[in-house]
Design a protein around this motif. Structure first.
Motif, short mmCIF file in Angstrom:
data_model
loop_
_atom_site.label_atom_id
_atom_site.label_comp_id
_atom_site.label_asym_id
_atom_site.label_seq_id
_atom_site.Cartn_x
_atom_site.Cartn_y
_atom_site.Cartn_z
N ALA A 112 -22.94 -44.14 -20.94
CA ALA A 112 -22.00 -43.31 -20.17
C ALA A 112 -21.73 -42.00 -20.88
N LEU A 113 -21.55 -42.06 -22.20
CA LEU A 113 -21.26 -40.84 -22.97
C LEU A 113 -22.44 -39.89 -22.97
N ASP A 114 -23.64 -40.43 -23.09
CA ASP A 114 -24.84 -39.58 -23.04
C ASP A 114 -24.96 -38.87 -21.70
N ALA A 115 -24.69 -39.60 -20.63
CA ALA A 115 -24.76 -39.00 -19.30
C ALA A 115 -23.70 -37.91 -19.13
N ILE A 116 -22.53 -38.17 -19.68
CA ILE A 116 -21.45 -37.18 -19.61
C ILE A 116 -21.83 -35.92 -20.38
N GLU A 117 -22.40 -36.10 -21.57
CA GLU A 117 -22.78 -34.93 -22.38
C GLU A 117 -23.89 -34.13 -21.70
N ARG A 119 -24.33 -33.82 -18.56
CA ARG A 119 -23.77 -33.16 -17.39
C ARG A 119 -22.80 -32.04 -17.75
N THR A 120 -22.00 -32.24 -18.81
CA THR A 120 -20.93 -31.28 -19.12
C THR A 120 -21.15 -30.49 -20.39
N GLY A 121 -21.99 -31.00 -21.28
CA GLY A 121 -22.17 -30.35 -22.57
C GLY A 121 -21.15 -30.75 -23.61
N VAL A 122 -20.17 -31.55 -23.26
CA VAL A 122 -19.12 -31.94 -24.20
C VAL A 122 -19.58 -33.14 -25.02
N PRO A 123 -19.60 -33.03 -26.36
CA PRO A 123 -20.11 -34.13 -27.19
C PRO A 123 -19.27 -35.40 -27.08
N ALA A 124 -19.93 -36.52 -27.29
CA ALA A 124 -19.26 -37.81 -27.21
C ALA A 124 -18.09 -37.91 -28.17
N HIS A 234 -14.54 -27.59 -17.36
CA HIS A 234 -13.93 -26.65 -16.42
C HIS A 234 -13.25 -25.49 -17.14
N TYR A 235 -12.75 -25.75 -18.36
CA TYR A 235 -12.09 -24.70 -19.14
C TYR A 235 -13.06 -23.92 -20.02
N GLY A 236 -14.36 -24.19 -19.89
CA GLY A 236 -15.33 -23.30 -20.52
C GLY A 236 -15.98 -23.80 -21.79
N TRP A 237 -16.04 -25.13 -21.98
CA TRP A 237 -16.73 -25.64 -23.18
C TRP A 237 -18.15 -25.07 -23.23
N LYS A 239 -21.75 -25.32 -24.33
CA LYS A 239 -22.72 -26.33 -24.76
C LYS A 239 -23.50 -25.82 -25.96
N GLY A 240 -23.67 -26.68 -26.96
CA GLY A 240 -24.46 -26.35 -28.13
C GLY A 240 -23.69 -25.70 -29.27
N ARG A 241 -22.44 -25.30 -29.02
CA ARG A 241 -21.63 -24.74 -30.10
C ARG A 241 -20.69 -25.80 -30.65
N ASP A 242 -20.40 -25.69 -31.94
CA ASP A 242 -19.43 -26.57 -32.59
C ASP A 242 -18.03 -26.11 -32.20
#
Length: 408
Positions: A112-117, A119-124, A234-237, A239-242
């Motif tokens: 589930a976490l992999d699918a979320i990442e 889709r959204t780019g937000v790390p687990a 939605h608030y602009g995470w 992807k790929g940045r720490d």
């Protein structure tokens, strides 16, 4: 509504002091004459409205209330831990509990976490850290009647308009069939479910993560995780940045350079002598991009170069310490238990009202402290540093008792 009001007041008469009964009568009038017309205009049925407020009275034990006829004042004490002494917020048992709980769940929930990442780019790690911090991974008791909390705050709180929007959104949630009135349990601040969303956030960001057709942030882990990630995306995470890096800041670099409006390329920060505490260079893809100095305890604690993702985390809770906790716990979930290299020094025990008085003193001298609210945010911290430098002092960028005496 009139029958409801009469019944409520009759039941309260025997138990509430006279002053509380008066406020509750005013509350009932406000519900009927003020809130209900707006709710009706937004499509809320009388059935939903009456069910939501049946038996509900004002809760005068909630913080930050202003009774009718009174003027708002800065509270003497600070009720929210994320705005207290910085070091206390990072008690190791708390951080380790979130980090360990997150690691224990990361493997089981990996698909589930992999699918979320993806889709959204937000790390687990970040999603798990938010979940752990907000509700102990769903274990925290959230006992309050949301309509009592939100209704009281919409009627009496210092931020009435904000809570008015929230109570109307809560009614919309029930009207749409997202949740029943009985299930609308909240924190003392009116936040709902495992992600601790306010009602407007639920309507804007909650999603169905398990495919059952509804966003159940009260009982579904999949929905909870997907909704947290959706909120951050939605608030602009980015992807790929720490989120950021703990650093060492030389004494010749002013702590007053802190803030999201004073960003520069991370390579430029490095050129000023700021280095990562682990001795490694900043990642090349990060060095080319903008970063910001963060010193949440001034010179009395660890320092960081953070990225725009840090400020996305602050959208979840407008506190530097909260965002730092989530970022740090997320790292420990993903990479193992590495504590901060820098120590949180001792800071003077100050009342929130003391800090507000100091802020007003700085404002009189022309400094922008971000509002005299008693909360030492980055504008207050760097204003302190600028004032100290002007006075020929070594800047600390954090309030203390001597500063309060000098600036009150």
């Amino acid at each position: 509504m009139k029958r409801l009001a009469c019944a409520a007041l009759f039941s309260l008469a025997a138990t509430l002091p006279a002053a509380a009964q008066t406020v509750d009568a005013q509350f009932r009038q406000w519900l009927q004459n003020d809130l209900w017309p707006e709710a009706r205009g937004k499509g809320i049925s009388a059935e939903t409205f009456n069910a939501a407020f049946a038996g509900v009275s004002v809760n005068l034990k909630l913080p930050d209330l202003v009774l009718p006829g009174q003027k708002p004042e800065t509270p003497k004490t600070q009720h929210q831990a994320e705005f207290g002494a910085p070091g206390n917020y990072f008690a190791e048992n708390t951080v380790a509990g979130v980090a360990g709980g997150g690691r224990n769940r990361a493997g089981r929930l990996k698909p589930a976490l992999d699918a979320i990442e993806r889709r959204t780019g937000v790390p687990a790690g970040v999603v798990l850290a938010v979940w752990g911090r907000e509700s102990g991974f769903g274990a925290a008791k959230i006992p309050h009647n949301a309509f009592e909390v939100l209704g009281t705050k919409a009627f009496l709180a210092t931020r009435k308009e904000m809570f008015r929007k929230e109570v109307l959104a809560a009614l919309e949630m029930v009207e749409r069939g997202h949740v029943s009135v009985a299930a609308m349990k909240s924190s003392w601040a009116g936040a709902l479910g495992q992600p601790q969303f306010l009602p407007t956030s639920y309507l804007a960001h909650a999603v169905d993560g398990d495919g059952d057709g509804r966003a159940d942030i009260w009982n579904s882990q999949a929905d909870t995780l997907a909704s947290i990630a959706n909120y951050l995306a939605h608030y602009g995470w980015v992807k790929g940045r720490d989120w950021g890096f703990e650093v060492t800041v030389p004494q010749n670099v002013s702590c007053a350079l802190e803030g999201p409006d004073r960003g520069r390329k991370i390579s430029d920060w490095a050129g000023m002598g700021i280095s990562r505490v682990n001795g490694r260079p900043f990642p090349e893809h990060e060095a080319r991009q903008e970063g910001y100095l963060l010193m949440p305890a001034g010179r009395n604690g660890p320092a960081f170069i953070v990225t725009p993702n840090f400020y996305v985390l602050k959208k979840y809770n407008e506190s530097d310490l909260y965002a730092l906790f989530v970022g740090h716990a997320g790292d420990r979930i993903a990479y193992g238990d590495r504590r901060f290299a820098g120590n949180w020094g001792r800071v003077d025990k100050l009342y929130r009202s003391d800090i507000a008085a100091m802020q007003r003193g700085l404002e009189k001298l022309g400094y922008d402290v971000g509002g005299a609210d008693g909360l030492p945010g980055f504008r207050t911290r760097r204003s302190i540093g600028e004032w100290q430098a002007r006075k020929g002092m070594q800047p600390t960028c954090f309030p203390d008792a001597a500063l309060v005496r000098a600036l009150k």
